[in-house]
Design an enzyme around this catalytic site. Structure first.
Site, mmCIF file in Angstrom:
data_model
loop_
_atom_site.group_PDB
_atom_site.id
_atom_site.type_symbol
_atom_site.label_atom_id
_atom_site.label_comp_id
_atom_site.label_asym_id
_atom_site.label_seq_id
_atom_site.Cartn_x
_atom_site.Cartn_y
_atom_site.Cartn_z
ATOM 1 C CB THR A 36 -0.895 0.049 1.257
ATOM 2 O OG1 THR A 36 -0.061 -0.196 2.387
ATOM 3 C CG2 THR A 36 -1.996 -0.980 1.212
ATOM 4 C CG ASP A 37 5.243 1.163 0.874
ATOM 5 O OD1 ASP A 37 4.976 0.501 -0.146
ATOM 6 O OD2 ASP A 37 6.374 1.156 1.412
ATOM 7 C CB SER A 130 18.527 -7.540 5.959
ATOM 8 O OG SER A 130 18.255 -8.009 4.667
ATOM 9 C CG ASP A 175 10.634 -1.895 3.941
ATOM 10 O OD1 ASP A 175 9.473 -2.077 4.355
ATOM 11 O OD2 ASP A 175 11.106 -2.473 2.948
HETATM 12 C C1 GLA Z 1 8.979 -3.992 0.471
HETATM 13 C C2 GLA Z 1 9.172 -2.513 0.148
HETATM 14 C C3 GLA Z 1 8.166 -1.649 0.921
HETATM 15 C C4 GLA Z 1 6.742 -2.169 0.737
HETATM 16 C C5 GLA Z 1 6.670 -3.681 0.968
HETATM 17 C C6 GLA Z 1 5.319 -4.246 0.619
HETATM 18 O O1 GLA Z 1 9.283 -4.252 1.803
HETATM 19 O O2 GLA Z 1 10.478 -2.103 0.482
HETATM 20 O O3 GLA Z 1 8.292 -0.313 0.522
HETATM 21 O O4 GLA Z 1 6.254 -1.824 -0.529
HETATM 22 O O5 GLA Z 1 7.644 -4.377 0.202
HETATM 23 O O6 GLA Z 1 4.359 -3.766 1.470
#
Ligand code: GLA
Length: 389
Positions: A36-37, A130, A175
């Protein structure tokens, strides 16, 4: 103490003279709000107490020397602070190099080199970030060594920028944000459209967060991550012909159902459906948590997995097996894949008395079906980056 061992290793590899700093940045797990981000939606991640330890020392020349205790065979990798560019044969140093490069792009040129040694106790490529942990850690170290005026939120944005532009992965902000802004005992309810956020306490009385790691490795760069993102962009462009929105995150369930036929291609319609429904599920899940309704929260986690499996198609047999076996166990409140998918980990909320059984049962069913073992971690929610010594 883990960090003392990491410091010892630094002294063995790079010598013990000069001023040496010891640092830590966490990994993260996302409770709900997946993919969703980059669609202007909400996410609900938290920082973990496992992560990446870093030991660093400024150098008088322009040399960069890197060493990772997770990739000892690679030995010391050398480079220069100037002229950094991503190497085709990527190794882990592309993450710290990307951040040093990104600081320069943002007007904070790193003029001197450094020696940097890392040790991570998050399984690599497992979906617990990580790489974002290394990025935020590097930014945190650069700020400390060179005195750059940046906030932790800036460190998150610079980390994301480096991942997008230096490492070629079009990731969203979740993240790096979760890691840079982590708070012990809390998840972060983040609106990725505005970067407004709120800390929500995770009070799991009599339950634990269990991470099941599929041990199916994936690198975001070579996965279908960028493809999913492009499918969502296509869906948004077609929806914009019918309704005035800037992102999929602006749509409610009802609005999506009303306008979805504007998306011509069935695959893109499914991807957009996930993005819209998952965002609404995340908003609802945080309300449930505030009302202490963990049962409903768990149900939404389960629905999230089904949507990621059927509409977004980012799970695969390994993650599906872990989750479907988890659902069979009494005492599992909710279970879903977490992170980008295509391998990596699942997150489950499991009642205290069921944790041992969970690990035993899910573990043996997984080994029987997949042919190799999964790993299990009972995790704690920790703080953002710190200087330890
Ligand atoms: C990875 C990406 C995040 C996000 C997730 C899925 O972790 O780095 O930005 O899009 O996938 O939610």
């Amino acid at each position: 103490m883990v960090w003392e061992k990491v410091l010892e290793k630094f002294q063995e590899i790079f010598g013990s003279e000069g001023e040496i700093g010891v640092y830590f940045a966490p990994g993260r797990v996302n409770m709900i709000g997946e993919h969703t981000d980059y669609n202007g939606g909400h996410v609900f991640p938290c920082a973990l107490t496992i992560g990446t330890y870093g030991v660093a020392r400024k150098r008088a020349d322009k040399k960069l020397r890197f060493y990772s205790m997770n990739f000892e065979k690679l030995g010391v990798i050398e480079s220069l602070v100037e002229g950094l560019k991503p190497e085709k044969e990527a190794d882990w140093t592309n993450y710290p190099k990307g951040v040093i490069w990104a600081f320069g792009e943002k007007g904070m040129k790193v003029e001197q080199g450094m020696d940097l040694l890392l040790f991570g106790n998050i399984p690599n490529g497992s979906g617990l970030s990580s790489s974002a942990s290394v990025e935020v850690l590097t930014g945190f170290i650069l700020r400390d060594l060179f005195g750059f005026q940046v906030t932790n939120q800036d460190l998150a944005l610079i980390g994301q920028y480096s991942e997008n532009k230096f490492n070629g992965v079009n990731c969203g902000i979740m993240d790096q944000f979760a890691i840079a802004m982590g708070k012990k005992g809390h998840a972060i309810f983040l609106d990725t459209a505005t970067l407004n956020y709120e800390y929500a306490p995770i009070k799991l009385e009599h339950a634990k967060i269990v991470i099941s790691c599929s041990n199916k490795k994936r690198g975001l760069g070579d996965s279908k991550y960028n493809e999913r993102r492009a499918e969502c962009e296509r869906a948004l462009a077609q929806l914009q012909e019918a309704v005035k929105i800037d992102s999929l995150g602006e749509l409610t369930w009802d609005a999506f159902e009303q306008y979805k036929d504007a998306i011509k291609d069935e695959i893109c319609r499914k991807r957009a459906k996930h993005a819209v429904y998952e965002n609404q599920r995340t908003i609802q899940a945080v309300k449930d948590l505030k009302n202490n309704d963990l049962t409903d929260f768990g149900q939404l986690m389960n629905e999230s997995h089904v949507s990621l499996r059927d509409d977004y198609e980012v799970t695969g047999v390994e993650l599906d097996t872990l989750v479907e076996e988890a659902w069979k166990i009494d005492g599992v409140i909710g279970s879903r894949m977490t992170g980008a998918g295509f391998g990596g980990c699942t997150v489950s909320i499991v009642k205290d008395e069921a944790v041992d059984l969970f690990i035993e049962k899910v573990g043996s069913a997984y080994r029987d079906k997949i042919g190799y073992a999964a790993d299990f971690y009972v995790v704690e929610i920790g703080d953002g980056p710190v200087k330890l010594a």
